[in-house]
Scaffold this motif. Structure first.
Motif, PDB file in Angstrom:
ATOM      1  N   SER A 237       0.826  -1.213   0.000  1.00 15.72           N
ATOM      2  CA  SER A 237       0.000   0.000   0.000  1.00 15.72           C
ATOM      3  C   SER A 237       0.860   1.264   0.000  1.00 15.72           C
ATOM      4  CB  SER A 237      -0.947  -0.001   1.205  1.00 15.72           C
ATOM      5  OG  SER A 237      -0.228  -0.063   2.411  1.00 15.72           O
TER       6      SER A 237
ATOM      7  N   ASP B  20     -11.578   3.144   4.222  1.00 13.73           N
ATOM      8  CA  ASP B  20     -11.427   1.899   4.967  1.00 13.73           C
ATOM      9  C   ASP B  20     -10.510   2.172   6.160  1.00 13.73           C
ATOM     10  OD1 ASP B  20     -11.668  -0.783   5.603  1.00 13.73           O
ATOM     11  OD2 ASP B  20     -10.387  -1.511   3.989  1.00 13.73           O
ATOM     12  N   GLU B  21     -10.436   1.197   7.040  1.00 13.05           N
ATOM     13  CA  GLU B  21      -9.518   1.254   8.166  1.00 13.05           C
ATOM     14  C   GLU B  21      -9.052  -0.170   8.407  1.00 13.05           C
ATOM     15  OE1 GLU B  21      -9.436   3.033  12.688  1.00 13.05           O
ATOM     16  OE2 GLU B  21     -11.213   3.313  11.444  1.00 13.05           O
ATOM     17  N   ARG B  22      -7.722  -0.382   8.405  1.00 10.06           N
ATOM     18  CA  ARG B  22      -7.227  -1.738   8.592  1.00 10.06           C
ATOM     19  C   ARG B  22      -5.795  -1.738   9.108  1.00 10.06           C
ATOM     20  NH1 ARG B  22      -8.113  -1.128   2.937  1.00 10.06           N
ATOM     21  NH2 ARG B  22      -6.224  -1.272   1.721  1.00 10.06           N
ATOM     22  N   GLU B  23      -5.377  -2.906   9.517  1.00 10.76           N
ATOM     23  CA  GLU B  23      -4.040  -3.107  10.067  1.00 10.76           C
ATOM     24  C   GLU B  23      -3.014  -3.100   8.939  1.00 10.76           C
ATOM     25  OE1 GLU B  23      -1.884  -4.096  13.735  1.00 10.76           O
ATOM     26  OE2 GLU B  23      -3.948  -3.488  13.368  1.00 10.76           O
ATOM     27  N   VAL B  24      -1.907  -2.378   9.157  1.00 12.64           N
ATOM     28  CA  VAL B  24      -0.783  -2.358   8.220  1.00 12.64           C
ATOM     29  C   VAL B  24       0.453  -2.754   9.007  1.00 12.64           C
ATOM     30  CG1 VAL B  24       0.669  -0.896   6.753  1.00 12.64           C
ATOM     31  CG2 VAL B  24      -1.802  -0.529   6.806  1.00 12.64           C
TER      32      VAL B  24
ATOM     33  N   GLU C  58      -5.452   4.098  -3.521  1.00 12.52           N
ATOM     34  CA  GLU C  58      -5.750   3.988  -2.101  1.00 12.52           C
ATOM     35  C   GLU C  58      -4.479   4.395  -1.363  1.00 12.52           C
ATOM     36  OE1 GLU C  58      -8.439   0.521  -0.564  1.00 12.52           O
ATOM     37  OE2 GLU C  58      -6.332   0.003  -0.249  1.00 12.52           O
TER      38      GLU C  58
ATOM     39  N   ARG D   5      -3.070   0.140  13.117  1.00 22.69           N
ATOM     40  CA  ARG D   5      -4.367   0.356  12.467  1.00 22.69           C
ATOM     41  C   ARG D   5      -4.331   1.721  11.805  1.00 22.69           C
ATOM     42  NH1 ARG D   5      -8.442  -2.644  11.776  1.00 22.69           N
ATOM     43  NH2 ARG D   5     -10.546  -1.845  11.627  1.00 22.69           N
ATOM     44  N   ARG D   6      -4.609   1.761  10.487  1.00 24.97           N
ATOM     45  CA  ARG D   6      -4.521   3.018   9.730  1.00 24.97           C
ATOM     46  C   ARG D   6      -5.799   3.300   8.962  1.00 24.97           C
ATOM     47  NH1 ARG D   6       1.487   2.703   6.946  1.00 24.97           N
ATOM     48  NH2 ARG D   6       2.643   2.244   8.867  1.00 24.97           N
TER      49      ARG D   6
ATOM     50  N   ASN E  80      -2.855   5.262   2.748  1.00 22.25           N
ATOM     51  CA  ASN E  80      -3.112   5.288   4.190  1.00 22.25           C
ATOM     52  C   ASN E  80      -2.370   6.458   4.827  1.00 22.25           C
ATOM     53  OD1 ASN E  80      -0.531   4.267   5.547  1.00 22.25           O
ATOM     54  ND2 ASN E  80      -0.937   2.592   4.108  1.00 22.25           N
TER      55      ASN E  80
END
Length: 153
Positions: free
Chosen positions: A34, A75-79, A106, A88-89, A108
């Motif tokens: 990402s 969205d919000e998810r773990e990176v 996309e 979590r970003r 973050n």
């Protein structure tokens, strides 16, 4: 026959017009899935019942340029970063302008203050459009300095 891929160097100037970012140095990183944008500060709010994020970033020489922007949260998810640490970003969808091309990507938001480049462009943003020459830098030049009307900051 498909269009040929555009060659990028390992670092390039990018524009994020929908976020009001007229130019920003980015590290091109095929090892990262990402893309990430440096923010000094971020805050959540609601607009029209939808979740949004506001943020401020500093960049340029000695981080003397400051930009404040806002966008809907995609969205919000773990990176997991290169050091193996998870965070979590918040992710946005926005327009990237690079090498005369535009694409929706996309991205973050994270604090990249300790990094040399305020933006990291990951491979999902490059797929199908770009190839990388790791021996080259800034192949597509620097976008022009934004101009402001007299009296504007």
């Amino acid at each position: 026959m498909p269009d040929p891929l555009v060659t990028l160097g390992w670092r390039e100037w990018v524009v994020l017009p929908a976020l009001g970012i007229p130019r920003l140095r980015a590290k091109i990183d095929t090892g990262a899935r990402s893309s990430a944008l440096h923010v000094d500060e971020q805050w959540r709010f609601s607009q029209g019942g939808a979740p949004w994020v506001g943020f401020r970033l500093s960049h340029g020489k000695a981080r003397g340029l400051s930009i404040q922007a806002q966008a809907p949260i995609h969205d919000e998810r773990e990176v997991v970063d290169s050091g193996g640490r998870g965070e979590r970003r918040i992710f946005l969808r926005t327009t990237l302008r690079l090498a005369g091309l535009e694409r929706e990507i996309e991205i973050n938001l994270t604090n990249r203050g300790a990094m040399l480049f305020p933006m990291l462009l990951g491979r999902t943003a490059m797929t199908g459009l770009f190839t990388i020459d790791p021996a080259s830098s800034f192949l597509h030049g620097r976008p022009p300095r934004p101009t402001f009307p007299t009296g504007a900051a």
